[in-house]
Write a protein that holds these residues in place. Structure first.
Motif, PDB file in Angstrom:
ATOM      1  N   THR A 186     -20.596   2.647 -20.705  1.00 17.48           N
ATOM      2  CA  THR A 186     -21.036   4.044 -20.742  1.00 17.48           C
ATOM      3  C   THR A 186     -22.410   4.214 -21.373  1.00 17.48           C
ATOM      4  O   THR A 186     -23.074   5.199 -21.135  1.00 17.48           O
ATOM      5  CB  THR A 186     -20.046   4.910 -21.540  1.00 17.48           C
ATOM      6  OG1 THR A 186     -20.027   4.463 -22.891  1.00 17.48           O
ATOM      7  CG2 THR A 186     -18.650   4.842 -20.938  1.00 17.48           C
ATOM      8  N   ALA A 218     -15.856   2.993 -14.896  1.00 21.22           N
ATOM      9  CA  ALA A 218     -16.463   2.944 -16.226  1.00 21.22           C
ATOM     10  C   ALA A 218     -15.421   2.641 -17.291  1.00 21.22           C
ATOM     11  O   ALA A 218     -14.294   3.141 -17.238  1.00 21.22           O
ATOM     12  CB  ALA A 218     -17.154   4.268 -16.548  1.00 21.22           C
ATOM     13  N   CYS A 221     -18.340   4.526  -9.332  1.00 21.14           N
ATOM     14  CA  CYS A 221     -18.115   3.298 -10.097  1.00 21.14           C
ATOM     15  C   CYS A 221     -16.867   3.400 -10.960  1.00 21.14           C
ATOM     16  O   CYS A 221     -16.202   4.435 -11.004  1.00 21.14           O
ATOM     17  CB  CYS A 221     -19.322   3.024 -11.000  1.00 21.14           C
ATOM     18  SG  CYS A 221     -20.848   2.709 -10.088  1.00 21.14           S
ATOM     19  N   THR A 281     -18.399   9.204 -12.795  1.00 22.91           N
ATOM     20  CA  THR A 281     -19.369   8.301 -12.180  1.00 22.91           C
ATOM     21  C   THR A 281     -19.655   8.734 -10.741  1.00 22.91           C
ATOM     22  O   THR A 281     -19.009   9.622 -10.200  1.00 22.91           O
ATOM     23  CB  THR A 281     -18.866   6.834 -12.192  1.00 22.91           C
ATOM     24  OG1 THR A 281     -17.862   6.672 -11.186  1.00 22.91           O
ATOM     25  CG2 THR A 281     -18.322   6.431 -13.556  1.00 22.91           C
TER      26      THR A 281
END
Length: 168
Positions: free
Chosen positions: A128, A145, A143, A140
């Motif tokens: 992050t 995270a 993605c 995101t």
């Protein structure tokens, strides 16, 4: 050598040493069982690092801002679903560290092109870098995270070529 010159050299040495140790701290080493696959359970917001059928580690995750369903187009905010592999790593990621996922596949590209759109790309497992948290809030662009400390562990444990299964 004068005391002043010695003091300056000692100061510079300390500065360089502390800078190197700060850089090295995000690069962990791992010598345990091989991670043979990574499993992402999007609905549970969990990622599992597996050795055969045993869970080595698991972490809470955040996903794309519109996580339900398979990623189809660039900008849709979805996190892909299906079988891919880890295909690259970025030690200078904007999000601390990151591992690339091989999305889009040829099938993903063909589907998007048939709709006159781009499939997108640059899907990663990343940290992050203090920008957002993990858990139920998905933020995101598609993605996966995890916390910065967790991506350090994942980055050390998962090698390029590892299969990743992204499940609904």
């Amino acid at each position: 050598m004068s005391r002043t010159m010695f003091g300056r050299r000692l100061f510079l040495f300390g500065l360089v040493a502390s800078g190197l140790s700060a850089c090295a701290s995000k690069f962990k080493s791992y010598s345990g069982p091989e991670v043979t696959r990574v499993v992402v359970q999007k609905g549970q917001r969990r990622i599992y690092l597996m050795h055969q059928n045993s869970v080595l580690k698991s972490y809470d995750i955040a996903l794309g801002f519109a996580p339900e369903g398979h990623k189809q187009f660039e900008g849709d905010g979805r996190t892909p679903e299906g079988a891919y592999f880890i295909n690259r790593r970025n030690p200078s990621s904007e999000f601390h560290l990151s591992l690339g996922i091989s999305y889009p596949s040829k099938t993903d590209v063909a589907f998007a092109q048939a709709q006159g759109k781009s499939a997108g790309g640059d899907i990663f497992i990343h940290g992050t870098n203090g920008k957002n948290g993990t858990g139920k809030r998905d933020w995101t662009a598609g993605c996966i995270a995890v916390k910065d400390q967790e991506i350090e562990e994942i980055y050390a444990m998962v090698t390029d070529g590892t299969i990743i299964h992204l499940n609904a």
